[in-house]
Design a protein around this motif. Structure first.
Motif, PDB file in Angstrom:
ATOM      1  N   GLU A 180      47.402  15.768 -37.735  1.00 25.09           N
ATOM      2  CA  GLU A 180      47.118  16.342 -39.057  1.00 25.09           C
ATOM      3  C   GLU A 180      46.898  15.226 -40.070  1.00 25.09           C
ATOM      4  OE1 GLU A 180      48.310  19.927 -42.046  1.00 25.09           O
ATOM      5  OE2 GLU A 180      49.120  19.797 -40.024  1.00 25.09           O
TER       6      GLU A 180
ATOM      7  N   TYR B 226      55.647  18.822 -47.536  1.00 24.78           N
ATOM      8  CA  TYR B 226      54.780  19.282 -46.446  1.00 24.78           C
ATOM      9  C   TYR B 226      54.866  18.347 -45.239  1.00 24.78           C
ATOM     10  CZ  TYR B 226      50.728  21.135 -43.998  1.00 24.78           C
ATOM     11  OH  TYR B 226      49.905  21.699 -43.056  1.00 24.78           O
TER      12      TYR B 226
ATOM     13  N   ILE C 182      55.817  19.677 -41.203  1.00 25.92           N
ATOM     14  CA  ILE C 182      54.923  19.640 -40.045  1.00 25.92           C
ATOM     15  C   ILE C 182      55.295  18.585 -39.014  1.00 25.92           C
ATOM     16  CG2 ILE C 182      52.991  20.506 -41.412  1.00 25.92           C
ATOM     17  CD1 ILE C 182      51.858  17.634 -41.363  1.00 25.92           C
TER      18      ILE C 182
ATOM     19  N   ARG D 202      53.576  17.865 -34.683  1.00 30.30           N
ATOM     20  CA  ARG D 202      52.352  17.072 -34.676  1.00 30.30           C
ATOM     21  C   ARG D 202      52.559  15.805 -33.849  1.00 30.30           C
ATOM     22  NH1 ARG D 202      51.124  21.296 -36.177  1.00 30.30           N
ATOM     23  NH2 ARG D 202      50.095  21.927 -38.132  1.00 30.30           N
TER      24      ARG D 202
END
Length: 347
Positions: A66, A113, A117, A121
């Motif tokens: 990401e 954020y 995540i 990831r």
């Protein structure tokens, strides 16, 4: 296992891996129809038992990466975003790249954020300002996934790698050219950077340090913006009037204000007559190089940066990277080596 028949060898591997001999046959002869987990188990057993044959390469699952981008209005941001869209089609590594855009004015939101995540990831690419909260967030997730800062670094964040040009050297190179242009007299007007963008700060430091080293710091005129384009433009004219021997305009950032200044040169001889040295190509700067409104652009090559970032992440997950270094060479463009304008159209 020396001296055993093929059937016996397959049987030994099957017992060790706790699968059927038919599964072993499918894996070693690459017939497909077997889960990745089972393939890895069979290959591991074959290696452990010393199988005397060339084994298939272990399959690699697609990586999930990401890119978390601090949204800005700059063309460089758009080019980086475009490069992230293109790279999965060009690179020989199975990868899915997600892109998340968070406003530059919300560093705490971006930091939150990153934490959300990180566990899901294989790698995170961060393009953000030099904010302490972002640095702290990166520190908390580097033990969960690979974190790379791209294009502009973040101070004290413990990231695995910074991928990008040496911005200090790029600024120094721009200074050397500027000094040569003023060797017989004249000054350089320097637009000061935004101090939360480390790349701009490093370019500015490199530029200023070069002039200090050669003893010509007095040739530099620093212009501080107030973030109101029309007012800034008026102040720029006032500064130029007070320094009528200015020969060069240098900016460590290519943004809307710089474009406004360059455009003014179409009808104002005072602006047009200045030699202009800027960073990072855009459709606007390519057109201005062609028409003589800009003289030199030092470009950061975002597509190459994205390639190296993905390859760095992939190497941490067992893929072979073809590019070994994380540093990217900046490229110098003039009228004579203009890149194709199609490179800057939207995908």
């Amino acid at each position: 296992m020396t001296g055993k028949t093929r059937k016996d060898r397959f049987q030994d591997i099957a017992v060790h891996a706790k699968v059927s001999t038919a599964t072993v046959d499918r894996v070693l002869n690459e017939r497909g129809g077997v889960s990745q987990k089972t393939v890895l188990k069979v290959l591991s057993s074959a290696k452990t038992l010393g199988t005397k044959r060339i084994l298939p390469l272990a399959p690699r699952r697609p990586l999930i990466v990401e890119a978390v981008l601090s949204r800005s209005s700059s063309t460089y941001y758009d080019r980086l975003n475009k490069a992230l869209q293109q790279v999965a089609k060009l690179i020989d590594i199975p990868v899915t790249i997600y892109r998340t855009h968070i406003g530059a004015e919300h560093p705490s939101k971006l930091a939150k954020y990153l934490k959300e995540i990180s566990a899901n990831r294989d790698g995170i690419i961060v393009f953000a300002g030099d904010f302490p909260e972002v640095a702290e967030a990166i520190k908390t997730v580097v033990n969960k996934t690979v974190v790379i800062t791209i294009s502009t670094d973040i101070t004290n964040c413990d990231r695995h790698c910074y991928v990008g040009i040496d911005n200090f050297k790029a600024g120094k190179s721009a200074a050397k050219i500027s000094e040569a242009m003023c060797r017989k007299g004249g000054k350089v007007l320097v637009i000061t950077p935004q101090y939360l963008a480390k790349s701009q700060v490093e370019r500015f430091k490199g530029f200023s340090q070069f002039f200090e080293e050669v003893g010509f710091l007095n040739k530099l005129v620093f212009f501080q913006r107030k973030r109101k384009p029309n007012v800034d433009l008026e102040n720029l004219f006032t500064t130029l009037e007070a320094n009528s021997d200015t020969r060069v305009l240098y900016s460590p950032i290519n943004d809307n204000f710089l474009e406004l200044v360059i455009e003014t040169g179409r009808h104002d001889e005072g602006i047009r007559s200045l030699a202009k040295i800027v960073h990072d190509l855009s459709s606007h700067s390519v057109e201005c190089l062609a028409t003589g409104l800009i003289d030199i652009v030092l470009d950061s090559n975002p597509l190459q940066q994205v390639f190296k970032a993905i390859e760095f992440i992939a190497s941490h997950h067992g893929h072979t990277a073809t590019l070994s270094a994380s540093a990217v060479d900046f490229q110098l463009y003039t009228l004579e080596n203009l890149p194709a304008r199609e490179l800057f159209t939207e995908v």
